[in-house]
Design a protein around this motif. Structure first.
Motif, PDB file in Angstrom:
ATOM      1  N   ASP A  76     -13.190  10.114 -28.071  1.00 24.81           N
ATOM      2  CA  ASP A  76     -13.944   9.560 -27.303  1.00 24.81           C
ATOM      3  C   ASP A  76     -14.141  10.822 -26.620  1.00 24.81           C
ATOM      4  OD1 ASP A  76     -14.249   8.807 -25.323  1.00 24.81           O
ATOM      5  OD2 ASP A  76     -12.605   7.204 -24.933  1.00 24.81           O
ATOM      6  N   VAL A  77     -14.889  10.976 -25.139  1.00 27.84           N
ATOM      7  CA  VAL A  77     -15.192  12.419 -24.545  1.00 27.84           C
ATOM      8  C   VAL A  77     -15.106  11.762 -22.766  1.00 27.84           C
ATOM      9  CG1 VAL A  77     -16.927  13.483 -23.525  1.00 27.84           C
ATOM     10  CG2 VAL A  77     -16.795  12.619 -25.958  1.00 27.84           C
ATOM     11  N   LEU A  78     -14.104  12.266 -22.274  1.00 26.48           N
ATOM     12  CA  LEU A  78     -13.285  11.867 -21.106  1.00 26.48           C
ATOM     13  C   LEU A  78     -14.266  13.086 -20.236  1.00 26.48           C
ATOM     14  CD1 LEU A  78     -10.311  11.305 -21.811  1.00 26.48           C
ATOM     15  CD2 LEU A  78     -11.535  10.047 -22.350  1.00 26.48           C
ATOM     16  N   GLY A  79     -14.311  12.213 -19.370  1.00 25.83           N
ATOM     17  CA  GLY A  79     -14.395  13.267 -18.047  1.00 25.83           C
ATOM     18  C   GLY A  79     -14.116  12.700 -16.766  1.00 25.83           C
ATOM     19  N   PRO A  80     -14.861  13.548 -15.567  1.00 17.61           N
ATOM     20  CA  PRO A  80     -13.646  12.823 -14.119  1.00 17.61           C
ATOM     21  C   PRO A  80     -13.718  10.721 -13.788  1.00 17.61           C
ATOM     22  CG  PRO A  80     -15.695  14.181 -13.908  1.00 17.61           C
ATOM     23  CD  PRO A  80     -16.073  14.180 -15.205  1.00 17.61           C
ATOM     24  N   GLY A  81     -12.168  11.112 -13.564  1.00 18.88           N
ATOM     25  CA  GLY A  81     -12.051   9.401 -13.724  1.00 18.88           C
ATOM     26  C   GLY A  81     -11.436   8.828 -14.745  1.00 18.88           C
ATOM     27  N   ASP A  82     -11.162   9.724 -15.282  1.00 19.62           N
ATOM     28  CA  ASP A  82     -10.911   8.839 -17.447  1.00 19.62           C
ATOM     29  C   ASP A  82      -9.713   9.050 -17.644  1.00 19.62           C
ATOM     30  OD1 ASP A  82     -13.690   7.635 -17.521  1.00 19.62           O
ATOM     31  OD2 ASP A  82     -14.493   9.420 -18.803  1.00 19.62           O
ATOM     32  N   THR A  83      -9.194   8.580 -17.958  1.00 24.06           N
ATOM     33  CA  THR A  83      -7.436   8.177 -18.228  1.00 24.06           C
ATOM     34  C   THR A  83      -7.172   8.396 -19.594  1.00 24.06           C
ATOM     35  OG1 THR A  83      -7.482   6.029 -18.493  1.00 24.06           O
ATOM     36  CG2 THR A  83      -7.025   6.599 -17.024  1.00 24.06           C
ATOM     37  N   MET A  84      -6.552   9.546 -20.193  1.00 22.47           N
ATOM     38  CA  MET A  84      -5.758  10.050 -21.805  1.00 22.47           C
ATOM     39  C   MET A  84      -4.175   9.286 -21.249  1.00 22.47           C
ATOM     40  SD  MET A  84      -5.734  14.039 -21.787  1.00 22.47           S
ATOM     41  CE  MET A  84      -7.042  13.956 -20.786  1.00 22.47           C
ATOM     42  N   GLY A  85      -4.257   9.152 -22.322  1.00 13.35           N
ATOM     43  CA  GLY A  85      -2.268   8.554 -22.326  1.00 13.35           C
ATOM     44  C   GLY A  85      -1.820   7.853 -22.489  1.00 13.35           C
ATOM     45  N   MET A  86      -2.615   6.446 -21.832  1.00  9.90           N
ATOM     46  CA  MET A  86      -2.496   5.587 -21.086  1.00  9.90           C
ATOM     47  C   MET A  86      -1.750   4.709 -22.291  1.00  9.90           C
ATOM     48  SD  MET A  86      -4.574   2.260 -19.329  1.00  9.90           S
ATOM     49  CE  MET A  86      -5.318   3.719 -18.458  1.00  9.90           C
ATOM     50  N   LEU A  87      -1.887   4.210 -23.033  1.00 10.09           N
ATOM     51  CA  LEU A  87      -0.977   3.505 -24.137  1.00 10.09           C
ATOM     52  C   LEU A  87       0.194   4.082 -24.611  1.00 10.09           C
ATOM     53  CD1 LEU A  87      -4.364   2.246 -25.909  1.00 10.09           C
ATOM     54  CD2 LEU A  87      -3.097   0.973 -24.751  1.00 10.09           C
ATOM     55  N   ASN A  88       0.152   5.408 -24.857  1.00 12.09           N
ATOM     56  CA  ASN A  88       1.633   6.403 -25.231  1.00 12.09           C
ATOM     57  C   ASN A  88       2.459   6.390 -23.948  1.00 12.09           C
ATOM     58  OD1 ASN A  88      -1.053   7.663 -26.426  1.00 12.09           O
ATOM     59  ND2 ASN A  88       0.152   7.273 -27.657  1.00 12.09           N
ATOM     60  N   ALA A  89       2.675   6.158 -22.531  1.00 11.54           N
ATOM     61  CA  ALA A  89       2.890   5.971 -21.474  1.00 11.54           C
ATOM     62  C   ALA A  89       3.323   5.067 -21.884  1.00 11.54           C
ATOM     63  CB  ALA A  89       1.865   6.974 -20.279  1.00 11.54           C
ATOM     64  N   VAL A  90       3.009   4.027 -20.944  1.00  5.02           N
ATOM     65  CA  VAL A  90       3.186   3.238 -21.196  1.00  5.02           C
ATOM     66  C   VAL A  90       4.323   2.260 -22.520  1.00  5.02           C
ATOM     67  CG1 VAL A  90       2.679   0.363 -20.947  1.00  5.02           C
ATOM     68  CG2 VAL A  90       1.106   2.192 -19.339  1.00  5.02           C
ATOM     69  N   GLY A  91       3.465   2.847 -23.711  1.00  8.99           N
ATOM     70  CA  GLY A  91       4.418   1.826 -24.785  1.00  8.99           C
ATOM     71  C   GLY A  91       5.674   2.923 -24.970  1.00  8.99           C
TER      72      GLY A  91
END
Length: 235
Positions: A76-91
């Motif tokens: 994936d390519v992320l720019g302003p407003g995009d999230t990373m690590g969401m699944l990992n932080a929650v789970g």
């Protein structure tokens, strides 16, 4: 928090329907911290355990995985407003990807664990944030499913057609630029670079596309994949 950052966060699904004051309130309840990264700085590495998810405030981040044979796959390519690590932080799952800044980048990290496991939720803003988080997790899972389908079922041409079609729908124009060089595009599509370059040349020779480096034009004969509307995206 600076107003420009608030303006970026307001566009994120996590903070939909929230005012600037409410965003600040819920952010401040999750131990926020902003970090700056230079070009090619590693933000997170495969194997890390993380407790905070990141939201890109400025710049660009590539998420990638390197397989046992040393092949790099751009996820994936992320720019302003995009999230990373969401699944990992929650789970609380270990990362199976790495994240690198491809230009000067700022990321705000927030500890969702403090809401999920440590607090008794009473503030309406916290409850609304968790409702939005549920939708954001569903959206992330849906996009990963589509990515998986594309990686295992489609030919190189079909992958190119789908990718260019998505950029066409986003730009609302047959002429647009993509944010990837040829190697990055091949890594993103999970295809061999030489095979992909050959396919692009065939598509050009067949009168389907024109291209010059990162600039593309989809000609009239180019089949365009239908756009799949995301019900959680702003109209």
């Amino acid at each position: 928090m600076d107003i420009p950052y608030i303006n970026v966060l307001k566009k994120d699904l996590l903070f939909r329907t929230m005012t600037e004051d409410e965003i600040g309130e819920v952010i401040n309840s999750m131990q926020p911290h902003v970090r700056k990264f230079g070009k090619d700085d590693m933000i997170a590495q495969d194997g890390d355990y993380i407790t905070s998810m990141g939201i890109v405030l400025s710049g660009c981040v590539h998420l990638f995985h390197i397989d046992p044979n040393g092949n790099s796959n751009l996820l994936d390519v992320l720019g302003p407003g995009d999230t990373m690590g969401m699944l990992n932080a929650v789970g609380k799952y270990r990362l199976h990807i790495s994240a690198v800044a491809t230009e000067d980048t700022e990321v705000i990290f927030i500890n969702v664990d403090s809401l999920l496991r440590e607090n008794v939720l009473t503030a309406p803003t916290q409850i609304r944030f968790l409702q939005n988080l549920t939708m954001a997790l569903a959206q992330k899972a849906h996009r990963l499913t589509i990515k998986l389908e594309d990686s295992i079922r489609r030919s190189t041409r079909e992958k190119l057609q789908d990718y260019l079609s998505a950029k066409y729908h986003k730009a609302k124009s047959r002429t647009f630029s993509i944010p990837l060089n040829r190697q990055e595009l091949a890594d993103f599509l999970f295809v061999d670079r030489s095979a992909m370059s050959n396919e692009l040349c065939k598509m050009r020779d067949e009168g389907l596309i024109k291209f010059d480096k990162s600039k593309f034009e989809l000609l009239i004969e180019m089949p365009i994949t239908d756009e799949e509307t995301d019900p959680n995206e702003e109209p």
